[in-house]
Scaffold this motif. Structure first.
Motif, PDB file in Angstrom:
ATOM      1  N   GLN A   1       0.835  -1.197   0.000  1.00  0.00           N
ATOM      2  CA  GLN A   1       0.000   0.000   0.000  1.00  0.00           C
ATOM      3  C   GLN A   1       0.879   1.259   0.000  1.00  0.00           C
ATOM      4  OE1 GLN A   1      -2.891   0.056   3.132  1.00  0.00           O
ATOM      5  NE2 GLN A   1      -4.184   1.504   2.051  1.00  0.00           N
ATOM      6  N   ALA A   2       1.963   1.239   0.766  1.00  0.00           N
ATOM      7  CA  ALA A   2       2.877   2.382   0.787  1.00  0.00           C
ATOM      8  C   ALA A   2       3.515   2.594  -0.583  1.00  0.00           C
ATOM      9  CB  ALA A   2       3.962   2.171   1.850  1.00  0.00           C
ATOM     10  N   ALA A   3       3.909   1.514  -1.245  1.00  0.00           N
ATOM     11  CA  ALA A   3       4.517   1.616  -2.574  1.00  0.00           C
ATOM     12  C   ALA A   3       3.534   2.190  -3.589  1.00  0.00           C
ATOM     13  CB  ALA A   3       5.012   0.243  -3.030  1.00  0.00           C
ATOM     14  N   VAL A   4       2.280   1.784  -3.503  1.00  0.00           N
ATOM     15  CA  VAL A   4       1.264   2.280  -4.427  1.00  0.00           C
ATOM     16  C   VAL A   4       1.013   3.776  -4.197  1.00  0.00           C
ATOM     17  CG1 VAL A   4      -1.187   2.121  -5.025  1.00  0.00           C
ATOM     18  CG2 VAL A   4       0.169   0.033  -4.785  1.00  0.00           C
ATOM     19  N   LEU A   5       0.918   4.170  -2.931  1.00  0.00           N
ATOM     20  CA  LEU A   5       0.720   5.589  -2.613  1.00  0.00           C
ATOM     21  C   LEU A   5       1.923   6.427  -3.056  1.00  0.00           C
ATOM     22  CD1 LEU A   5      -0.945   5.206   0.867  1.00  0.00           C
ATOM     23  CD2 LEU A   5      -1.979   6.293  -1.129  1.00  0.00           C
ATOM     24  N   ASN A   6       3.111   5.882  -2.901  1.00  0.00           N
ATOM     25  CA  ASN A   6       4.311   6.578  -3.353  1.00  0.00           C
ATOM     26  C   ASN A   6       4.266   6.786  -4.863  1.00  0.00           C
ATOM     27  OD1 ASN A   6       7.106   7.606  -2.897  1.00  0.00           O
ATOM     28  ND2 ASN A   6       7.604   5.872  -4.219  1.00  0.00           N
ATOM     29  N   ALA A   7       3.934   5.746  -5.595  1.00  0.00           N
ATOM     30  CA  ALA A   7       3.850   5.859  -7.059  1.00  0.00           C
ATOM     31  C   ALA A   7       2.800   6.881  -7.465  1.00  0.00           C
ATOM     32  CB  ALA A   7       3.538   4.497  -7.680  1.00  0.00           C
ATOM     33  N   SER A   8       1.666   6.857  -6.793  1.00  0.00           N
ATOM     34  CA  SER A   8       0.599   7.810  -7.089  1.00  0.00           C
ATOM     35  C   SER A   8       1.068   9.246  -6.850  1.00  0.00           C
ATOM     36  CB  SER A   8      -0.622   7.491  -6.229  1.00  0.00           C
ATOM     37  OG  SER A   8      -1.643   8.433  -6.437  1.00  0.00           O
ATOM     38  N   GLY A   9       1.752   9.469  -5.744  1.00  0.00           N
ATOM     39  CA  GLY A   9       2.267  10.805  -5.439  1.00  0.00           C
ATOM     40  C   GLY A   9       3.258  11.288  -6.472  1.00  0.00           C
TER      41      GLY A   9
END
Length: 116
Positions: free
Chosen positions: A37-45
């Motif tokens: 989830q952290a990796a996905v949020l990072n990519a989105s940001g």
């Protein structure tokens, strides 16, 4: 990965918009897998930062995603990722400082770079 590849690998606006949809769906599906989830949020940001141009709302949304990823990475103890998120949030706040004419955001960005 699909969202990251679409968002970072292609330069057209349609691909980047589709990437954000894919990443938002991935966040919803991966509840409980904190690192993912952290990796996905990072990519989105990151994608939002790259596509924002001078859109203050998109930049703020990207900062929110990166801040959420930062908090999740603190939770799991991933120091390297925490550094990356602080650096990227600092970049966003630097740009927001210029766009909004708020020097306090530049000071915040400097603190985030140091924190990273």
């Amino acid at each position: 990965m699909k969202g990251l590849i679409l968002g970072m690998g292609r330069r057209d606006k349609e691909s980047r918009e589709k990437a954000l949809v894919v990443l938002n769906e991935a966040v919803d599906l991966n509840d409980g897998f904190v690192g993912l989830q952290a990796a996905v949020l990072n990519a989105s940001g990151l994608i939002k930062y790259q596509t924002a141009g001078n859109s203050i709302d998109i930049l703020k949304s990207g900062a929110e995603d990166l801040n959420a990823a930062f908090r999740l990475n603190i939770y799991i103890g991933d120091a390297r990722s925490c550094f990356q998120q602080m650096r990227n949030i600092g970049l966003i706040h630097s740009k927001l400082s210029r766009l909004e004419g708020k020097p306090e955001l530049l000071e915040k960005a400097i603190q985030e770079f140091r924190r990273g």
